[in-house]
Design a protein around this motif. Sequence first.
Motif, PDB file in Angstrom:
ATOM      1  N   SER A   1       0.850  -1.198   0.000  1.00 29.81           N
ATOM      2  CA  SER A   1       0.000   0.000   0.000  1.00 29.81           C
ATOM      3  C   SER A   1       0.878   1.236   0.000  1.00 29.81           C
ATOM      4  O   SER A   1       2.085   1.173   0.275  1.00 29.81           O
ATOM      5  CB  SER A   1      -0.928   0.014   1.224  1.00 29.81           C
ATOM      6  N   ILE A   2       0.248   2.367  -0.307  1.00 30.02           N
ATOM      7  CA  ILE A   2       0.904   3.673  -0.203  1.00 30.02           C
ATOM      8  C   ILE A   2       0.012   4.559   0.650  1.00 30.02           C
ATOM      9  O   ILE A   2      -1.151   4.793   0.306  1.00 30.02           O
ATOM     10  CB  ILE A   2       1.124   4.308  -1.589  1.00 30.02           C
ATOM     11  N   ASP A   3       0.556   5.011   1.782  1.00 31.82           N
ATOM     12  CA  ASP A   3      -0.211   5.855   2.700  1.00 31.82           C
ATOM     13  C   ASP A   3       0.005   7.324   2.358  1.00 31.82           C
ATOM     14  O   ASP A   3       1.134   7.744   2.046  1.00 31.82           O
ATOM     15  CB  ASP A   3       0.210   5.597   4.148  1.00 31.82           C
ATOM     16  N   LEU A   4      -1.091   8.101   2.453  1.00 28.63           N
ATOM     17  CA  LEU A   4      -1.044   9.513   2.092  1.00 28.63           C
ATOM     18  C   LEU A   4      -1.558  10.385   3.223  1.00 28.63           C
ATOM     19  O   LEU A   4      -2.478   9.995   3.961  1.00 28.63           O
ATOM     20  CB  LEU A   4      -1.885   9.775   0.840  1.00 28.63           C
ATOM     21  N   SER A   5      -0.988  11.559   3.340  1.00 29.95           N
ATOM     22  CA  SER A   5      -1.486  12.593   4.241  1.00 29.95           C
ATOM     23  C   SER A   5      -1.879  13.803   3.399  1.00 29.95           C
ATOM     24  O   SER A   5      -1.169  14.168   2.457  1.00 29.95           O
ATOM     25  CB  SER A   5      -0.410  12.986   5.259  1.00 29.95           C
ATOM     26  N   LEU A   6      -3.009  14.441   3.744  1.00 32.85           N
ATOM     27  CA  LEU A   6      -3.536  15.559   2.960  1.00 32.85           C
ATOM     28  C   LEU A   6      -3.424  16.877   3.714  1.00 32.85           C
ATOM     29  O   LEU A   6      -3.382  16.904   4.946  1.00 32.85           O
ATOM     30  CB  LEU A   6      -5.004  15.303   2.603  1.00 32.85           C
ATOM     31  N   HIS A   7      -3.403  17.953   2.954  1.00 35.43           N
ATOM     32  CA  HIS A   7      -3.457  19.281   3.571  1.00 35.43           C
ATOM     33  C   HIS A   7      -4.846  19.532   4.159  1.00 35.43           C
ATOM     34  O   HIS A   7      -4.983  20.127   5.224  1.00 35.43           O
ATOM     35  CB  HIS A   7      -3.112  20.359   2.541  1.00 35.43           C
ATOM     36  N   ASP A   8      -5.881  19.108   3.466  1.00 35.09           N
ATOM     37  CA  ASP A   8      -7.266  19.271   3.914  1.00 35.09           C
ATOM     38  C   ASP A   8      -7.870  17.882   4.125  1.00 35.09           C
ATOM     39  O   ASP A   8      -8.196  17.186   3.158  1.00 35.09           O
ATOM     40  CB  ASP A   8      -8.072  20.049   2.872  1.00 35.09           C
ATOM     41  N   ILE A   9      -8.023  17.484   5.372  1.00 35.20           N
ATOM     42  CA  ILE A   9      -8.477  16.119   5.654  1.00 35.20           C
ATOM     43  C   ILE A   9      -9.920  15.894   5.212  1.00 35.20           C
ATOM     44  O   ILE A   9     -10.318  14.761   4.926  1.00 35.20           O
ATOM     45  CB  ILE A   9      -8.333  15.785   7.150  1.00 35.20           C
ATOM     46  N   TYR A  10     -10.714  16.973   5.139  1.00 37.96           N
ATOM     47  CA  TYR A  10     -12.117  16.819   4.752  1.00 37.96           C
ATOM     48  C   TYR A  10     -12.278  16.624   3.241  1.00 37.96           C
ATOM     49  O   TYR A  10     -13.368  16.299   2.773  1.00 37.96           O
ATOM     50  CB  TYR A  10     -12.930  18.018   5.214  1.00 37.96           C
ATOM     51  N   ALA A  11     -11.197  16.816   2.496  1.00 34.85           N
ATOM     52  CA  ALA A  11     -11.248  16.587   1.050  1.00 34.85           C
ATOM     53  C   ALA A  11     -10.789  15.175   0.696  1.00 34.85           C
ATOM     54  O   ALA A  11     -10.562  14.871  -0.470  1.00 34.85           O
ATOM     55  CB  ALA A  11     -10.374  17.611   0.330  1.00 34.85           C
ATOM     56  N   ALA A  12     -10.662  14.301   1.718  1.00 37.64           N
ATOM     57  CA  ALA A  12     -10.082  12.973   1.499  1.00 37.64           C
ATOM     58  C   ALA A  12     -10.865  12.155   0.486  1.00 37.64           C
ATOM     59  O   ALA A  12     -10.276  11.505  -0.390  1.00 37.64           O
ATOM     60  CB  ALA A  12     -10.000  12.223   2.833  1.00 37.64           C
ATOM     61  N   GLU A  13     -12.198  12.168   0.576  1.00 33.76           N
ATOM     62  CA  GLU A  13     -12.986  11.330  -0.321  1.00 33.76           C
ATOM     63  C   GLU A  13     -12.876  11.816  -1.766  1.00 33.76           C
ATOM     64  O   GLU A  13     -12.747  11.012  -2.698  1.00 33.76           O
ATOM     65  CB  GLU A  13     -14.447  11.312   0.131  1.00 33.76           C
ATOM     66  N   ALA A  14     -12.907  13.128  -1.970  1.00 30.18           N
ATOM     67  CA  ALA A  14     -12.781  13.680  -3.319  1.00 30.18           C
ATOM     68  C   ALA A  14     -11.410  13.365  -3.914  1.00 30.18           C
ATOM     69  O   ALA A  14     -11.292  12.996  -5.090  1.00 30.18           O
ATOM     70  CB  ALA A  14     -13.014  15.187  -3.296  1.00 30.18           C
ATOM     71  N   VAL A  15     -10.353  13.503  -3.106  1.00 27.84           N
ATOM     72  CA  VAL A  15      -9.005  13.201  -3.584  1.00 27.84           C
ATOM     73  C   VAL A  15      -8.865  11.704  -3.870  1.00 27.84           C
ATOM     74  O   VAL A  15      -8.233  11.303  -4.845  1.00 27.84           O
ATOM     75  CB  VAL A  15      -7.956  13.664  -2.555  1.00 27.84           C
ATOM     76  N   ALA A  16      -9.470  10.866  -3.030  1.00 32.26           N
ATOM     77  CA  ALA A  16      -9.416   9.410  -3.238  1.00 32.26           C
ATOM     78  C   ALA A  16     -10.064   9.029  -4.569  1.00 32.26           C
ATOM     79  O   ALA A  16      -9.524   8.203  -5.319  1.00 32.26           O
ATOM     80  CB  ALA A  16     -10.096   8.692  -2.076  1.00 32.26           C
ATOM     81  N   LEU A  17     -11.198   9.615  -4.865  1.00 34.84           N
ATOM     82  CA  LEU A  17     -11.869   9.330  -6.139  1.00 34.84           C
ATOM     83  C   LEU A  17     -11.018   9.803  -7.321  1.00 34.84           C
ATOM     84  O   LEU A  17     -10.951   9.132  -8.358  1.00 34.84           O
ATOM     85  CB  LEU A  17     -13.242  10.011  -6.164  1.00 34.84           C
TER      86      LEU A  17
END
Length: 405
Positions: A230-246
């Motif tokens: 797997s590759i684990d990611l950290s985001l600047h905006d955690i609430y945008a996680a689902e949009a970035v994942a898609l």
Amino acid sequence: MHPWLPFEWIAATRFLREGRAQSLLIIVGVGVGVSVIVFMSALLSGLQSNLIRRTLSSQSHIVVLPQEEVARQLRDSAFGPLLQKQAQRLRSIDQWQQVRNRLVRMPEIAAVSPVASGPAFAVRGDANKSVTLIGIEPEHYIQIIALDEKIVSGQLRLNSGEAVLGIELAKDLGAGVGDKVRINTGNDINDTLTITGLFDLGNKGVNGRNVYVGLRSAQTLLDLVGGVSSIDLSLHDIYAAEAVALKIAGETGLQVDSWIKTNAQFFSALTSQRISSNVIRFFVGLSVAFGIASVLVVSVVQRSKEIGILRAMGATRGQMLRIFLLQGGIVGLLGSLIGSALAWLFLALWRALAVNPDGTPMFMITVEPELFAIAAAGASLVGILAALIPARRAARLDPVEAIRG
């Protein structure tokens, strides 16, 4: 009054001073409303930040995984093809280095860490525990999960032949820093590792299950030579996680899970909490607006003669309108200052009373200065809007009829 002050300001402040009791009551009322809104905002923000921090203390914002192996067709039947779901074996992400480099260039992503993880057994003496073996590059992984800050004994050192365990697992194995533990992955590959540190991620399940080793060590033990699971990611905006994942899934064709998806019920509860808080704040603000409007309506009725005299002396409709709008704005501003002071007091009392048995705060509450500025501007705006109707009524008064009473 200073001679340079506008006529509207002089009249507005004089009207407020003449009705001291009414003015004081509505200013205090506005202050209480503002204090409730500021206190709730700070408390809710602190509570949600604490819950999210605890939830994400042991997991990344996004996990990129290999695609699931598709089901295979056994035979055709009268009801269509008969499929058997394929058993999911431990596999590496195809061309994971290219995927990682692509993810690093995405502006939404703050940190990227390749991980090789899989099931294993930790053996020490007569103790045999099922564990999750996680191979990491510490310098990248700590940017996603602050494992270095969670070390309670020893240090985060993961050279060849070294491992870091959770405190619950170490207790079950009867091991400590410097002791040896044997890792067996069930595929005739095993190794004896030296424990260099113990961590506490605040999650008993994780503390009793995870074993961290170097990425190369995990690749060898899990038979993933040169690969990552797997590759684990950290985001600047955690609430945008689902949009970035898609977005990542669409661009790479890989399976991508966000923390929002894996904690759907928790995120739904946070959203419901935020909506209910906004509804409460809306109705508190609405009650404040009605309070200001009602007091100013009474003020227009009580001062109709004064308004008529001012109009007869040459005051325009626009000036009368501005006088009462100014009163609403002054009441809102003074109320917001009192409310901000009350909110600060309430938050100080909360910090002093809401503590754990060991004296540490239940959760941190940080109050941004912008919150008080927003409260002051919002209360002033509400005051002006609430004064609009009585101000228009005052401006429309006929001076002759007003003087006759």
